[in-house]
Structure formats: structure tokens, C-alpha cells
Design an enzyme around this catalytic site. Structure first.
Site, PDB file in Angstrom:
ATOM      1  N   HIS A   7       1.156  -1.204   0.118  1.00 27.33           N
ATOM      2  CA  HIS A   7      -0.481  -0.565   0.597  1.00 27.33           C
ATOM      3  C   HIS A   7       0.470   1.727  -0.122  1.00 27.33           C
ATOM      4  O   HIS A   7       1.292   1.515   1.295  1.00 27.33           O
ATOM      5  CB  HIS A   7      -1.135  -0.280   1.481  1.00 27.33           C
ATOM      6  CG  HIS A   7      -2.038   0.799   1.691  1.00 27.33           C
ATOM      7  ND1 HIS A   7      -1.593   1.848   2.500  1.00 27.33           N
ATOM      8  CD2 HIS A   7      -2.741   2.010   0.362  1.00 27.33           C
ATOM      9  CE1 HIS A   7      -2.649   2.671   2.431  1.00 27.33           C
ATOM     10  NE2 HIS A   7      -3.540   2.384   1.236  1.00 27.33           N
ATOM     11  N   HIS A  50      -0.780  10.215  -2.258  1.00 28.85           N
ATOM     12  CA  HIS A  50      -1.779  10.390  -1.405  1.00 28.85           C
ATOM     13  C   HIS A  50      -3.317  11.715  -1.879  1.00 28.85           C
ATOM     14  O   HIS A  50      -4.496  11.819  -1.533  1.00 28.85           O
ATOM     15  CB  HIS A  50      -1.835   9.583  -0.343  1.00 28.85           C
ATOM     16  CG  HIS A  50      -3.508   9.454   0.212  1.00 28.85           C
ATOM     17  ND1 HIS A  50      -3.872   9.843   1.389  1.00 28.85           N
ATOM     18  CD2 HIS A  50      -4.220   8.071  -0.348  1.00 28.85           C
ATOM     19  CE1 HIS A  50      -4.919   9.442   1.780  1.00 28.85           C
ATOM     20  NE2 HIS A  50      -5.410   8.280   1.313  1.00 28.85           N
TER      21      HIS A  50
HETATM   22  O1  G3P Z   1      -6.477   2.166  -3.032  1.00 27.19           O
HETATM   23  C1  G3P Z   1      -6.849   1.235  -1.299  1.00 27.19           C
HETATM   24  C2  G3P Z   1      -6.774   2.442  -0.132  1.00 27.19           C
HETATM   25  O2  G3P Z   1      -5.608   2.313  -0.863  1.00 27.19           O
HETATM   26  C3  G3P Z   1      -7.889   3.599  -0.610  1.00 27.19           C
HETATM   27  O3  G3P Z   1      -7.304   3.850   0.496  1.00 27.19           O
HETATM   28  O4  G3P Z   1      -6.725   6.091   1.195  1.00 27.19           O
HETATM   29  O5  G3P Z   1      -5.610   4.497   1.445  1.00 27.19           O
HETATM   30  O6  G3P Z   1      -5.975   5.645  -0.747  1.00 27.19           O
HETATM   31  P1  G3P Z   1      -6.351   5.609   0.685  1.00 27.19           P
HETATM   32 MG    MG Z   2      -5.007   4.621  -2.154  1.00 29.59          MG
END
Ligand code: G3P
Ligand code: MG
Length: 242
Positions: A7, A50
Site C-alpha cells: 500500500h 495520496h
Molecule cells: O486502494 C486502497 C486504499 O489505498 C484506499 O484508501 O486512502 O489509502 O488511498 P487510501
Molecule cells: Mg490508495
């Protein structure tokens, strides 16, 4: 087989959404892929970050969309992370694709089009994927399902994930109606009895974000999820015995 996605790169130990965090996935983990987030600069370049605002992760401030690529490239990323790392800048998607071509990693590109729709981002993304010949290595996802529909229109065979952060009914039927390959949901929803089975009955995968401890990962594996999107692909690998 359950797949592991890092992630925002290997963000458990390295500054999120940086080339360092991406390269460390390949060097230090057995992850199958990387999840990252994209937005558009003021001058229309696709960059990886992000937050819509610069303040949390960089030494800049304000909306990312109000800055040109040249302005953004002068900022340092990772100011929110403890530790000594080589200075990182906001990566362009072009930089990332150049590196990705040297690996076999899949990338789940999350289009951050919830606050600002970034008109034209889908066309630019698909054009760049084709330019680099990365069609087989890229998946797509967004909380904005209109974005997902636009991607599907541009590239009908694209593997698209519908992101959700809430409790939905009839999710299998809905996802199938959108031609989605997966639903990408929060851990609590993924672990709910019947959700994985409903999706699998419609031939749709379930991707869970963001389990970061072994216990939660195991619970999700037992619940039938197909992908763990985690800051700690190293912990996921242990849970999965890889
Ligand atoms: O794609 C999964 C996750 O990344 C979604 O939430 O806020 O971490 O981008 P966020
Ligand atoms: Mg994400």
C-alpha cells in the site's frame, strides 16, 4: 492464492508513494504488486501522491492541483516519516512506469478523483499505459465509480476495482453491473460474513485495505479475501507462509 499488494509502496518503513518505497517492494518483499495514488498537477502531469494537499507529506503547502510539476519537484517528500532516507521528490507516473518496466510487479493505480475529478486524467493514464506497453501489469481503482466507468469505456478489458469505505448491500450484483474485476473495501466490510461469497458468486475478487497486523490479515484470509493491500507486505508474507 491470496495476493499481497504494498500500500503506497513499502510504506510501513519508507516514505509513502516515493520511488524509494516502490523500489523497496521489489528489493525486500515477495509482494505481488504495489498500490499507489495518482493526481494531476496544474499543468496536467500525472503525479503520485495520496493527499490532495501537500502539507502532511511534503515541505510544501496548499492543494497539489494548484502547483506545476516544476514547483512540485522542488519539494521534499517524507517529512512526516522518522528516519534517514535519501531525499525523495513527488514521483511522476512516467518515472514510475520507467522503473516498473524493469520488474514483474502488478500495479493497482488508484485514481484520486473524489475531491477533484481531474478532468481528462483517465485518458492521460490509459495513453501512458499503452505508450509503455504496460497493459498486463496495471489494474485500476477509484472511490469515484464514474472514473472507473470512464476507464472501462477507454479500455474495456481493464481490470478495475470499485473502492468503497462503507457497508453496501447487493455488492456482487452492483459490481458485476459495472464490469468490475474487484471490490476494494475496508477490512471490516471484507470480513463480514457473506461478502466474499457474494462477490465470488459473481466472479469478482475482494481486495482488503489496509490490514497491517497479522491477526487481521489472518481473519481476512479466513473470510476469503483475494488481495491484502497492506503497508507491511513482510508481515503478510509470514501470514501466508511465503
Ligand atoms: O486502494 C486502497 C486504499 O489505498 C484506499 O484508501 O486512502 O489509502 O488511498 P487510501
Ligand atoms: Mg490508495
Amino acid at each position: 492464492m491470496v495476493q499481497i499488494f504494498a500500500h503506497r509502496g513499502f510504506s510501513g518503513y519508507y516514505p509513502e508513494n516515493t520511488m524509494l518505497a516502490f523500489q523497496k517492494v521489489a528489493e525486500e518483499t515477495v509482494a505481488d504488486g504495489i498500490e499507489l495514488d495518482i493526481q494531476l498537477t496544474k499543468d496536467g502531469e500525472i503525479v503520485i501522491m495520496h493527499d490532495e494537499m501537500l502539507d502532511r507529506t511534503t515541505n510544501g503547502s496548499g492543494w497539489l492541483k494548484d502547483h506545476t510539476l516544476e514547483e512540485l519537484k522542488m519539494l521534499s517528500v517524507g517529512v512526516n516519516v522518522k528516519g534517514f532516507f535519501p531525499r525523495q521528490t513527488i514521483p511522476t507516473l512516467r518515472e514510475y512506469f520507467t522503473w516498473l518496466k524493469t520488474t514483474k510487479l502488478i500495479t493497482n493505480i488508484e485514481l484520486k478523483t473524489s475531491y477533484f475529478e481531474y478532468e481528462g486524467i483517465e485518458e492521460k493514464l490509459i495513453a501512458m499505459v499503452k505508450e509503455f506497453g504496460l497493459e498486463d501489469q496495471i489494474w485500476y481503482s477509484s472511490f469515484n465509480h464514474y472514473t472507473v466507468a470512464r476507464i472501462k469505456k477507454l479500455m474495456p478489458e481493464a481490470k478495475c476495482g470499485l473502492l468503497t469505505d462503507t457497508w453496501l448491500m447487493n455488492i456482487g450484483e452492483y459490481a458485476a453491473s459495472q464490469g468490475a474485476a474487484s471490490v476494494n473495501a475496508r477490512t471490516y466490510f471484507c470480513a463480514k460474513e457473506g461478502v466474499a461469497a457474494d462477490l465470488h458468486a459473481h466472479n469478482i475478487a475482494l481486495q482488503a485495505w489496509t490490514p497491517n497486523d497479522a491477526e487481521m490479515m489472518q481473519e481476512l484470509v479466513d473470510a476469503g479475501v483475494d488481495v491484502l493491500i497492506t503497508n507491511y507486505p513482510d508481515i503478510a508474507a509470514k501470514v501466508l507462509g511465503r
